[in-house]
Each structure stands twice: as structure tokens, then as C-alpha cells.
Scaffold this motif. Sequence first.
Motif, PDB file in Angstrom:
ATOM      1  N   MET A  18     -30.048  58.637  59.817  1.00  0.00           N
ATOM      2  CA  MET A  18     -30.373  59.213  61.125  1.00  0.00           C
ATOM      3  C   MET A  18     -30.610  60.720  61.019  1.00  0.00           C
ATOM      4  O   MET A  18     -31.586  61.250  61.549  1.00  0.00           O
ATOM      5  CB  MET A  18     -29.220  58.932  62.102  1.00  0.00           C
ATOM      6  CG  MET A  18     -29.462  59.449  63.514  1.00  0.00           C
ATOM      7  SD  MET A  18     -30.807  58.586  64.340  1.00  0.00           S
ATOM      8  CE  MET A  18     -30.787  59.391  65.930  1.00  0.00           C
ATOM      9  N   VAL A  19     -29.694  61.403  60.326  1.00  0.00           N
ATOM     10  CA  VAL A  19     -29.828  62.859  60.139  1.00  0.00           C
ATOM     11  C   VAL A  19     -31.099  63.176  59.368  1.00  0.00           C
ATOM     12  O   VAL A  19     -31.838  64.119  59.686  1.00  0.00           O
ATOM     13  CB  VAL A  19     -28.593  63.431  59.425  1.00  0.00           C
ATOM     14  CG1 VAL A  19     -28.782  64.915  59.144  1.00  0.00           C
ATOM     15  CG2 VAL A  19     -27.340  63.202  60.246  1.00  0.00           C
ATOM     16  N   GLY A  20     -31.355  62.365  58.329  1.00  0.00           N
ATOM     17  CA  GLY A  20     -32.565  62.568  57.534  1.00  0.00           C
ATOM     18  C   GLY A  20     -33.824  62.426  58.351  1.00  0.00           C
ATOM     19  O   GLY A  20     -34.787  63.187  58.180  1.00  0.00           O
ATOM     20  N   GLN A  21     -33.839  61.453  59.290  1.00  0.00           N
ATOM     21  CA  GLN A  21     -35.006  61.255  60.148  1.00  0.00           C
ATOM     22  C   GLN A  21     -35.203  62.439  61.090  1.00  0.00           C
ATOM     23  O   GLN A  21     -36.334  62.871  61.337  1.00  0.00           O
ATOM     24  CB  GLN A  21     -34.841  59.962  60.953  1.00  0.00           C
ATOM     25  CG  GLN A  21     -34.913  58.699  60.107  1.00  0.00           C
ATOM     26  CD  GLN A  21     -34.648  57.451  60.913  1.00  0.00           C
ATOM     27  OE1 GLN A  21     -33.972  57.492  61.932  1.00  0.00           O
ATOM     28  NE2 GLN A  21     -35.184  56.328  60.461  1.00  0.00           N
ATOM     29  N   ILE A  22     -34.104  62.953  61.640  1.00  0.00           N
ATOM     30  CA  ILE A  22     -34.196  64.115  62.540  1.00  0.00           C
ATOM     31  C   ILE A  22     -34.731  65.332  61.788  1.00  0.00           C
ATOM     32  O   ILE A  22     -35.619  66.045  62.279  1.00  0.00           O
ATOM     33  CB  ILE A  22     -32.815  64.420  63.155  1.00  0.00           C
ATOM     34  CG1 ILE A  22     -32.381  63.277  64.078  1.00  0.00           C
ATOM     35  CG2 ILE A  22     -32.854  65.738  63.922  1.00  0.00           C
ATOM     36  CD1 ILE A  22     -30.977  63.424  64.619  1.00  0.00           C
ATOM     37  N   VAL A  23     -34.193  65.564  60.581  1.00  0.00           N
ATOM     38  CA  VAL A  23     -34.652  66.698  59.765  1.00  0.00           C
ATOM     39  C   VAL A  23     -36.131  66.538  59.433  1.00  0.00           C
ATOM     40  O   VAL A  23     -36.907  67.504  59.495  1.00  0.00           O
ATOM     41  CB  VAL A  23     -33.813  66.805  58.473  1.00  0.00           C
ATOM     42  CG1 VAL A  23     -34.415  67.842  57.527  1.00  0.00           C
ATOM     43  CG2 VAL A  23     -32.372  67.157  58.804  1.00  0.00           C
ATOM     44  N   SER A  24     -36.521  65.318  59.084  1.00  0.00           N
ATOM     45  CA  SER A  24     -37.929  65.055  58.761  1.00  0.00           C
ATOM     46  C   SER A  24     -38.832  65.311  59.961  1.00  0.00           C
ATOM     47  O   SER A  24     -39.905  65.919  59.825  1.00  0.00           O
ATOM     48  CB  SER A  24     -38.085  63.608  58.288  1.00  0.00           C
ATOM     49  OG  SER A  24     -39.437  63.309  58.029  1.00  0.00           O
ATOM     50  N   ALA A  25     -38.402  64.861  61.152  1.00  0.00           N
ATOM     51  CA  ALA A  25     -39.197  65.065  62.368  1.00  0.00           C
ATOM     52  C   ALA A  25     -39.335  66.546  62.694  1.00  0.00           C
ATOM     53  O   ALA A  25     -40.426  67.027  63.033  1.00  0.00           O
ATOM     54  CB  ALA A  25     -38.556  64.323  63.536  1.00  0.00           C
ATOM     55  N   VAL A  26     -38.222  67.290  62.596  1.00  0.00           N
ATOM     56  CA  VAL A  26     -38.255  68.734  62.860  1.00  0.00           C
ATOM     57  C   VAL A  26     -39.160  69.438  61.854  1.00  0.00           C
ATOM     58  O   VAL A  26     -39.947  70.328  62.206  1.00  0.00           O
ATOM     59  CB  VAL A  26     -36.828  69.325  62.816  1.00  0.00           C
ATOM     60  CG1 VAL A  26     -36.882  70.849  62.884  1.00  0.00           C
ATOM     61  CG2 VAL A  26     -35.983  68.771  63.949  1.00  0.00           C
ATOM     62  N   GLY A  27     -39.064  69.023  60.572  1.00  0.00           N
ATOM     63  CA  GLY A  27     -39.916  69.610  59.539  1.00  0.00           C
ATOM     64  C   GLY A  27     -41.389  69.382  59.816  1.00  0.00           C
ATOM     65  O   GLY A  27     -42.212  70.293  59.648  1.00  0.00           O
ATOM     66  N   VAL A  28     -41.743  68.168  60.247  1.00  0.00           N
ATOM     67  CA  VAL A  28     -43.139  67.856  60.576  1.00  0.00           C
ATOM     68  C   VAL A  28     -43.626  68.720  61.732  1.00  0.00           C
ATOM     69  O   VAL A  28     -44.760  69.235  61.719  1.00  0.00           O
ATOM     70  CB  VAL A  28     -43.285  66.362  60.917  1.00  0.00           C
ATOM     71  CG1 VAL A  28     -44.668  66.076  61.512  1.00  0.00           C
ATOM     72  CG2 VAL A  28     -43.080  65.506  59.670  1.00  0.00           C
ATOM     73  N   MET A  29     -42.787  68.900  62.752  1.00  0.00           N
ATOM     74  CA  MET A  29     -43.177  69.725  63.907  1.00  0.00           C
ATOM     75  C   MET A  29     -43.402  71.182  63.494  1.00  0.00           C
ATOM     76  O   MET A  29     -44.366  71.819  63.926  1.00  0.00           O
ATOM     77  CB  MET A  29     -42.111  69.630  65.004  1.00  0.00           C
ATOM     78  CG  MET A  29     -42.096  68.304  65.746  1.00  0.00           C
ATOM     79  SD  MET A  29     -41.038  68.327  67.213  1.00  0.00           S
ATOM     80  CE  MET A  29     -39.412  68.420  66.448  1.00  0.00           C
ATOM     81  N   ILE A  30     -42.502  71.680  62.654  1.00  0.00           N
ATOM     82  CA  ILE A  30     -42.637  73.070  62.199  1.00  0.00           C
ATOM     83  C   ILE A  30     -43.919  73.254  61.390  1.00  0.00           C
ATOM     84  O   ILE A  30     -44.682  74.204  61.604  1.00  0.00           O
ATOM     85  CB  ILE A  30     -41.404  73.488  61.371  1.00  0.00           C
ATOM     86  CG1 ILE A  30     -40.165  73.550  62.260  1.00  0.00           C
ATOM     87  CG2 ILE A  30     -41.639  74.837  60.690  1.00  0.00           C
ATOM     88  CD1 ILE A  30     -38.871  73.775  61.505  1.00  0.00           C
ATOM     89  N   VAL A  31     -44.170  72.322  60.477  1.00  0.00           N
ATOM     90  CA  VAL A  31     -45.387  72.391  59.664  1.00  0.00           C
ATOM     91  C   VAL A  31     -46.626  72.291  60.549  1.00  0.00           C
ATOM     92  O   VAL A  31     -47.612  73.020  60.346  1.00  0.00           O
ATOM     93  CB  VAL A  31     -45.384  71.274  58.598  1.00  0.00           C
ATOM     94  CG1 VAL A  31     -46.738  71.184  57.913  1.00  0.00           C
ATOM     95  CG2 VAL A  31     -44.287  71.517  57.565  1.00  0.00           C
ATOM     96  N   GLY A  32     -46.562  71.406  61.540  1.00  0.00           N
ATOM     97  CA  GLY A  32     -47.706  71.255  62.443  1.00  0.00           C
ATOM     98  C   GLY A  32     -48.005  72.516  63.224  1.00  0.00           C
ATOM     99  O   GLY A  32     -49.167  72.933  63.339  1.00  0.00           O
TER     100      GLY A  32
END
Length: 337
Positions: free
Chosen positions: A1-15
Motif C-alpha cells: 500500500m505504501v509503495g503504491q502511494i509513493v509510486s502515485a506521488v512520484g508519477v504526479m511529481i514527474v508529470g
Amino acid sequence: MVGQIVSAVGVMIVGVLACIAYFWLSNKLLDMIFPVRDGDVMAASRSLRRRAIVRPWLFVGPALLVLVVYLVYPVIATLILSFYDRSGTQFVGISNYQWALNDREFRQSIFNNILWLAVVPAACTFFGLVIAVLTDRIWWGNIAKSLVFMPMAISFVGASVIWKFVYDYRAEGETQIGILNAIVQGLGGTPQVWIALPFWNNFFLMAILIWIQTGFAMVILSAALRGIPEETIEAAVIDGANGWQIFWKIMVPQIWGTIAVVWTTITILVLKVFDIVLTMTNGQWNTIVLANLMFDWMFRGGGDSGRSAAIAVIIMLAVTPIMVWNIRRANREMGGH
């Protein structure tokens, strides 16, 4: 769950960073292509004018590209595919459309879609309007509106799973866990397999969409009702009009445009209804609609891309006039302001 949240936040930042980089670089490149040099007023004016013409396209360009790739191209490809055989390799002309007109299941899905169109938009709009009027007159109206709007936060599949428990049926002699059958049994009636009852099962499925979309209609119509001038209502009261007359002769005519928009918006949704039927009955017991028929021909029994594409085109043709009317009406209202 934590990994998915970190991944989602990372994608938003990169975007976000990618968007910033794109606009900065594209504007920098535009300034380089059309430079403004001191001393040459005509050339500078020409460059600034060209920049002004090109710069808006730098902003809408990515959106237009996505629109073409994910909307325009699929529409054209589907239209072309509807004239080919099941494998999409041999041209068969209008054979797929001829098949559709002569297919019993297609005619059944058309009938069911018409039934949904006749009931769901009218019921959602009516209940939404009634609830909007009633909740404006009570002190806990906002709480009531929140409760009515809450189903909008649930996906169609999630709502269908909930209503499966409402309609659940257990064999005679067993405890009925379905709310509806428990009530029927408690009143001395005989429990039924509600979603398998011919013809009436369509209405039981419609109840799910009405439950979900009434909140949408209520919110839009409540906002429209608040826009009615108080002077109009007060004048009607002074003239002796009762609540019923005020509702039908004062309120409804003044928000008729909003009612039409809500009606047509829900109509478009109904023409594309898929999730509820798939989850509740999988199109069995004569509940199939066009979207489910398209899905069945495309992904089941080996797949038939030609026939599924033809059904998709028919759905698109049914939706398009309503969308055009809705957009034109919205444009007229915007122009009127």
C-alpha cells in the motif's frame, strides 16, 4: 500500500515537472524562432504577432494530440472496422449492420435500451427535483442532500454488488438475507429471484442507476432553484398561489433549461450503460443492452470485431444527436449571459 502511494506521488511529481519543462522549453524555442531585435520595429512587430498566433497552440497542442489519439482515431478505426469481417481482414460492406437488424438479441437490446431511456432519465430528474425542493425547506436539508448524493461516490460495479444483496434469493426454507425477500417473507409473501423475473428484472436493474444518479440531478437542480428570484416567489404567494402552483407554474418553467440539461446528460449515460447489467445479470434473462452485446461479440466466443464495431457505431450514432443538442443549448445559454 505504501509503495503504491509513493509510486502515485512520484508519477504526479514527474508529470508536473514534465509539463513545466515542456512549456518553458517550447516558449524558449518560440522566442528563438521569432526573435525580437532592437532597431527594426517592423520585424519586431511581425515576430510578436507570430508569437501570439503560435503560443496558444503550444498550450492546447498536447491536449489536442491526446484527443486525436484516444478519441478521433478510435472512432474512425471503429467505423472502418464495422465494414469488415470478424477478423477485420475481409471487407463485407454493410453485412454487419444487416445482421444487427435481423438479430433477435440485438432487437432485444434495443428494446431494453429504449426501456431504460423511458424510465431512468425521467425518474432521476423527477426525484432529484422533488428532493431539491423539499430539502431547501428543512433545517437539516444539507445533511439530507449529502446522504442522497453519497451513492455518486460509489462505482457502478460497487453499487451493483450492494444491490445484489438487496435482491438476493435463497431457496425455500432457508433464511432470506436479501432485504427485499426478507421484507416479502416477513409480510407473508413468497420470495422471488427478482433479477430473473421476465421484463420486470429490467426495472430492478434501473433502480440501481436511479439510486446513483438522483444525487447528481438533485445537486444541479438545487443550484438552479436557488437562482430563482425571491421576488417571483413572494409575488406568487401574495397573489394567493399555493405550494403546488408555485412549484409547477413558477419554479419549473424558470429552471426548464437546467431540467433539460440534466435529462439529456443522464440519457447519454443510459445509452452507454454497461457495468450494472454485466455485474447483476451478465445480460441473461433478457436484460442485455447494446453495450453488453458489443462486449460479448468483441471479447467472447472467439471475438467478432466487425459486429462489435457495428454495434459501437450504432451506440455512437444514438448518443451524438443528444450531445450536439446539449452542447448547442449550453452555448446559447453562455451567449445569453
